[in-house]
Design a protein around this motif. Structure first.
Motif, PDB file in Angstrom:
ATOM      1  N   GLU A  56      87.937   0.348   6.601  1.00  0.00           N
ATOM      2  CA  GLU A  56      88.413   1.700   6.898  1.00  0.00           C
ATOM      3  C   GLU A  56      87.664   2.292   8.083  1.00  0.00           C
ATOM      4  O   GLU A  56      88.266   2.880   8.987  1.00  0.00           O
ATOM      5  CB  GLU A  56      88.266   2.605   5.664  1.00  0.00           C
ATOM      6  CG  GLU A  56      89.348   2.410   4.627  1.00  0.00           C
ATOM      7  CD  GLU A  56      89.377   3.542   3.611  1.00  0.00           C
ATOM      8  OE1 GLU A  56      88.776   4.604   3.876  1.00  0.00           O
ATOM      9  OE2 GLU A  56      90.016   3.362   2.552  1.00  0.00           O
ATOM     10  N   LYS A  67      91.257   9.377   9.071  1.00  0.00           N
ATOM     11  CA  LYS A  67      91.051   8.822   7.733  1.00  0.00           C
ATOM     12  C   LYS A  67      92.342   8.848   6.925  1.00  0.00           C
ATOM     13  O   LYS A  67      92.653   7.896   6.201  1.00  0.00           O
ATOM     14  CB  LYS A  67      89.960   9.616   7.008  1.00  0.00           C
ATOM     15  CG  LYS A  67      89.521   8.995   5.691  1.00  0.00           C
ATOM     16  CD  LYS A  67      88.303   9.701   5.123  1.00  0.00           C
ATOM     17  CE  LYS A  67      87.831   9.018   3.846  1.00  0.00           C
ATOM     18  NZ  LYS A  67      86.598   9.646   3.290  1.00  0.00           N
ATOM     19  N   VAL A  70      94.675   6.085   8.122  1.00  0.00           N
ATOM     20  CA  VAL A  70      94.221   4.775   7.659  1.00  0.00           C
ATOM     21  C   VAL A  70      94.585   4.549   6.204  1.00  0.00           C
ATOM     22  O   VAL A  70      95.115   3.490   5.836  1.00  0.00           O
ATOM     23  CB  VAL A  70      92.694   4.636   7.850  1.00  0.00           C
ATOM     24  CG1 VAL A  70      92.170   3.404   7.115  1.00  0.00           C
ATOM     25  CG2 VAL A  70      92.361   4.539   9.336  1.00  0.00           C
ATOM     26  N   LYS A  71      94.341   5.548   5.361  1.00  0.00           N
ATOM     27  CA  LYS A  71      94.658   5.398   3.939  1.00  0.00           C
ATOM     28  C   LYS A  71      96.148   5.189   3.727  1.00  0.00           C
ATOM     29  O   LYS A  71      96.572   4.333   2.940  1.00  0.00           O
ATOM     30  CB  LYS A  71      94.172   6.616   3.158  1.00  0.00           C
ATOM     31  CG  LYS A  71      92.645   6.667   3.007  1.00  0.00           C
ATOM     32  CD  LYS A  71      92.228   7.754   2.038  1.00  0.00           C
ATOM     33  CE  LYS A  71      90.717   7.755   1.815  1.00  0.00           C
ATOM     34  NZ  LYS A  71      90.231   6.493   1.209  1.00  0.00           N
ATOM     35  N   ASP A  91      89.538  -2.787   0.217  1.00  0.00           N
ATOM     36  CA  ASP A  91      88.190  -2.295  -0.061  1.00  0.00           C
ATOM     37  C   ASP A  91      87.161  -3.426  -0.081  1.00  0.00           C
ATOM     38  O   ASP A  91      85.954  -3.192   0.052  1.00  0.00           O
ATOM     39  CB  ASP A  91      88.163  -1.557  -1.398  1.00  0.00           C
ATOM     40  CG  ASP A  91      88.631  -2.436  -2.560  1.00  0.00           C
ATOM     41  OD1 ASP A  91      89.604  -3.198  -2.381  1.00  0.00           O
ATOM     42  OD2 ASP A  91      88.030  -2.359  -3.643  1.00  0.00           O
TER      43      ASP A  91
END
Length: 235
Positions: A56, A67, A70-71, A91
């Protein structure tokens, strides 16, 4: 007929594209007449061999996404992967340079194991969270497909394999590859991206039909044995 696939093992859509191509290829009635080979490509050759940023952070700091972007992007890609029968764990991804992995693929290719190497490396990177730049990890993955430790070491130390990687990358630039996966059929047709299986089926059928016209099947069943050819090869 040749099908060449330019790919980077840190590209999430390359693994998805592999699955979609396989779905088409499994149903293709002339698959025995197709030779599939994998070609090296690097999305980010500036990455270090040791992880400095998690995945990330890498996308935020090195690629300039927010952010939230990206998520959303990773969730979308993970769902697309799931639809293709793959489980992505972003992750757990260790974001490192893929050059060593490509050197292993080039060694595997000399043994006809490039597809198996791609599969092992994709799974290691996206599902298992393994370090694909690490020699011990690459040795483990190489052994899993039938290479011996000496061959993996050769891949990582002999500059012949580095040259093969760079040659593929240079060739990609010459033929206009701007992103991966990039599938080339008989050097006449191309499919860019992780297209659905139907797109690969259509292109396979079209390319093979034209190839077959120029390369008709022998009018007899062939039983092969030792022989000599005009180029001097006997065996």
């Amino acid at each position: 007929m040749q099908v060449e696939i330019w790919s980077d093992v840190m590209c999430p859509f390359c693994y998805i594209g592999k699955r979609n191509f396989e779905a088409a290829f499994e149903k293709f009635t002339n698959a025995k007449n197709i030779e599939v080979s994998w070609k090296s490509f690097q999305l980010d050759p500036t990455l270090p061999e040791k992880e400095e940023l998690d995945h990330e952070q890498y996308l935020i700091e090195r690629k300039g996404f927010s952010k939230e972007q990206v998520k959303g992007m990773l969730n979308h890609v993970a769902q697309t992967a799931k639809n293709a029968g793959l489980n992505y764990h972003f992750d757990k991804v260790i974001t490192v340079n893929s050059f060593n992995a490509h050197r292993l693929i080039q060694m595997a290719k000399t043994k006809g194991l490039d597809d198996a190497a791609e599969e092992q490396l994709f799974k290691a990177y996206f599902t298992d969270g393994k370090d694909i730049a690490d020699k011990a990890t690459l040795t483990e993955l190489g052994k899993a497909i039938g290479l011996i430790e000496q061959e993996v070491n050769e891949a990582l130390t002999n500059e012949i394999y580095a040259a093969k990687v760079n040659r593929d990358i240079d060739e990609a630039q010459q033929i206009g590859v701007r992103g991966v996966p990039f599938f080339v059929f008989d050097r006449r047709y191309a499919v860019s991206g992780a297209q659905p299986p139907e797109a690969f089926t259509q292109t396979l059928e079209k390319a093979f039909s034209e190839w077959r016209e120029k390369n008709p099947e022998p009018p007899f069943e062939l039983t092969e044995g030792p022989s000599c050819t005009p180029d001097g090869h006997c065996g």
